[in-house]
Write a protein that holds these residues in place. Structure first.
Motif: not given
Length: 604
Positions: A376, A400, A403-408, A509-510, A512
């Motif tokens: 990520t 990355n 467009d930085p990766v979102s995590t959850f 990672r979400q 994209q």
């Protein structure tokens, strides 16, 4: 060949022969080391100017330079380039005509060769080495030196024989050069070549002109075509994991109107030469290749490199993407990966008959490659760390960073997946596991009474693609593996158990969704005559409903331009519908009845 007193300086050769005013980076130090008669190992990225490191001292030191090179095409390219510069270069290999071979031997005897390119097999033939030993040799350069090491990604056993060079050519300085070698490969390389005291010159592997991107597979052909559509000029290379796939993908691209050729080890020499000739001619084209299309790719305007299958190691990956942007201009690289790729690679490695030590090293590299796909953070930074190079800041030119990766917190999602795999007896693949979680009934689920399980439908709030992304990431972590002929998912107990028990928190990672381009031109419907507009609107409504059911963008089914042509033509049967541009056999089979029903409903 020449009196030492009359030999030119490196700076003179650099300026007069090559037209450069100064050395770049570590070139000067590499040249100076060889000029002093010492051994040196040079690690520079592709396009970093490695060739000058041996070409310049070969022309400055007394005698003839020998360059050990792995490929005939690479030798011929280098020789042709040097001859353009007025350097008396030659290549000795198996494809020389008898007349050319006789001329070369005559030139060697009369001292008319400054640099000789030769394959390791040819050099180590007793007759050849004995013949060359009669002459003064200025240096021996071993190009693509990673081929020496068993840990290198393009290992060639015949290179191991180069350990005998000090005995065959005593007191001749050697230079080993490569664009990719991790610390283990470097150590093995120096050990095999018997160069324990060699100076090691390690340039930065960072290529700021390369945009590095990786995407989960989600319609491989569509993703490939979207990428190539942005690179219509220059060359692109598409790497595949098998010969059959290169043939299949090349045909698909040709069917789409692209100039695309396959390249793999199974082609005849004539076919390989023809493909290489077209590639080198500067034609705008796509080469679809296995790793057989590798060393010696000097074309500077490769604007794009796409991997449709995951390489086995960061070394192999970096070597292959390094073939893009040799001219320093912005070039794009894309790696498509999936859970099946990861699980299959691990399975093949488990089945390997290689010695345990070698398998452990291969496993380590494979896991580094898998981690690289799912990272990520800055992807370039993660890649360079595999070569022991540590960037202080993110690169700013990878996906990355842009467009930085979102995590959850994916702990519960992971538990649901692992529970579903366990409760379905570890006998089914990702699609069926996603169906169970989403509560989607089908014959398999009903036959096995999976609709009675506690996990049935507990993930109906998410799409199939979302659950498959969770599964992929659990495969990357090693919590899930694949087994059997049909890719069934199984639990890796020691990794899965802590997750199931809630002893380990999982961040995922979400994935994209790529931003879709927006058409700013006049809407299609406004260009239609009045009678066709309601038909077009009805077709779009049908398409939207179908896209939502499949969870794909509407334009993947049919572009607006295709729907426009259908609305204008108003076909009455499948044959007429098949004549419309954009309605191929597959789409006709899948959507023909629904489209015709929509048209009939509008007509009534």
């Amino acid at each position: 060949m020449t009196d030492t007193a009359s030999l030119p300086t490196p700076e003179t050769i650099l300026k007069d022969v090559f037209g450069f005013n100064a050395f770049r980076g570590l070139q000067g130090e590499a040249v100076e080391t060889v000029m002093n008669g010492e051994d040196v190992m040079v690690l520079m990225p592709t396009g970093g100017g490695k060739s000058l490191c041996y070409q310049v001292p070969a022309l400055c030191r007394n005698g003839m330079g020998i360059v050990v090179s792995p490929l005939i095409a690479l030798m011929d390219d280098q020789v042709a380039g040097l001859r353009q510069l007025g350097v008396r270069a030659a290549a000795l290999h198996s494809e020389l005509e008898q007349q050319d071979k006789e001329q070369l031997h005559q030139d060697l005897r009369s001292g008319q060769v400054d640099i000789l390119y030769i394959s390791p097999e040819r050099l180590l033939q007793p007759a050849t080495s004995a013949f060359l030993a009669r002459y003064t040799i200025s240096l021996i350069a071993i190009d693509e030196a990673h081929c020496v090491s068993a840990w290198g990604h393009e290992f060639r056993p015949e290179y191991r024989g180069l350990a005998s060079l000090p005995e065959l050519f005593p007191n001749v300085p050697r230079m080993a050069l490569t664009a990719t070698a991790d610390p283990r490969t470097r150590d093995d390389l120096l050990n095999v070549l018997g160069m324990p005291n060699a100076k090691v010159l390690l340039a930065s592997f960072h290529r700021p002109n390369l945009f590095v991107e990786a995407q989960p597979k989600g319609g491989e052909t569509k993703q490939l075509l979207e990428t190539l559509d942005n690179h219509k000029h220059g060359a692109s290379i598409v790497y595949c994991g098998s010969r059959n796939k290169t043939e299949r993908v090349a045909k698909t691209l040709r069917d789409k109107g692209l100039t695309a050729l396959p390249f793999h080890a199974g082609l005849s020499p004539v076919e390989k030469r023809a493909a290489l000739h077209r590639f080198r001619s500067g034609e705008d084209m796509v080469i679809v290749a296995t790793i057989a299309f590798g060393m010696g790719i000097d074309r500077p305007d490769v604007r794009c490199v796409v991997h449709l299958d995951m390489p086995s190691s960061p070394e192999a990956y970096y070597q292959q993407i390094g073939r893009a942007g040799r001219d320093g201009e912005r070039s794009d690289t894309l790696l498509l990966y999936g859970g099946e790729d990861m699980a299959r690679a691990r399975h093949w490695l488990d089945q390997s008959s290689a010695p345990e030590q070698e398998k452990r090293i291969m496993q380590s590299r494979l896991e580094s490659m898998i981690a690289l796909t799912e990272t990520t953070g800055c992807r370039t930074r993660a890649l360079l760390s595999c070569f022991d190079e540590h960037m202080s800041e993110p690169c700013g030119h990878c996906d990355n960073c842009i467009d930085p990766v979102s995590t959850f917190d994916g702990t519960q999602a992971a538990q649901k997946v692992l529970s579903a795999i366990y409760r379905t007896e570890q006998r089914f693949g990702a699609i069926q596991i996603a169906n169970v979680l989403r509560g989607k009934l089908n014959e398999t689920i009903e036959r096995n009474a999976f609709n009675t399980l506690s996990v049935f439908g507990i993930g109906k709030d998410q799409s199939e693609a979302w659950w498959r992304a969770v599964i992929r990431q659990l495969i990357a972590r090693g919590a899930i593996h694949m087994h059997g002929e049909h890719g069934a998912l199984g639990l890796t107990t020691e990794i899965a158990r802590p997750i199931l028990r809630g002893e380990e928190r999982i961040l995922l990672r979400q994935d994209q969704k790529r931003a879709l381009g927006h058409n700013t031109s006049e809407p299609v419907i406004d260009t239609l005559p009045d009678h066709a507009r309601p038909v077009f609107s009805a077709l779009r409504q049908w398409r939207l409903a179908e896209a939502r059911e499949q969870e794909i963008p509407p334009y993947v089914i049919f572009h607006d331009t295709v729907l426009k042509e259908i609305a204008l033509a108003n076909p009455k049967d499948r044959l007429a519908l098949s004549q419309i541009k954009g309605v191929g056999g597959s789409k006709l089979e899948r959507y023909g009845a629904a489209v015709l029903a929509t048209l009939e409903e509008q007509a009534s």
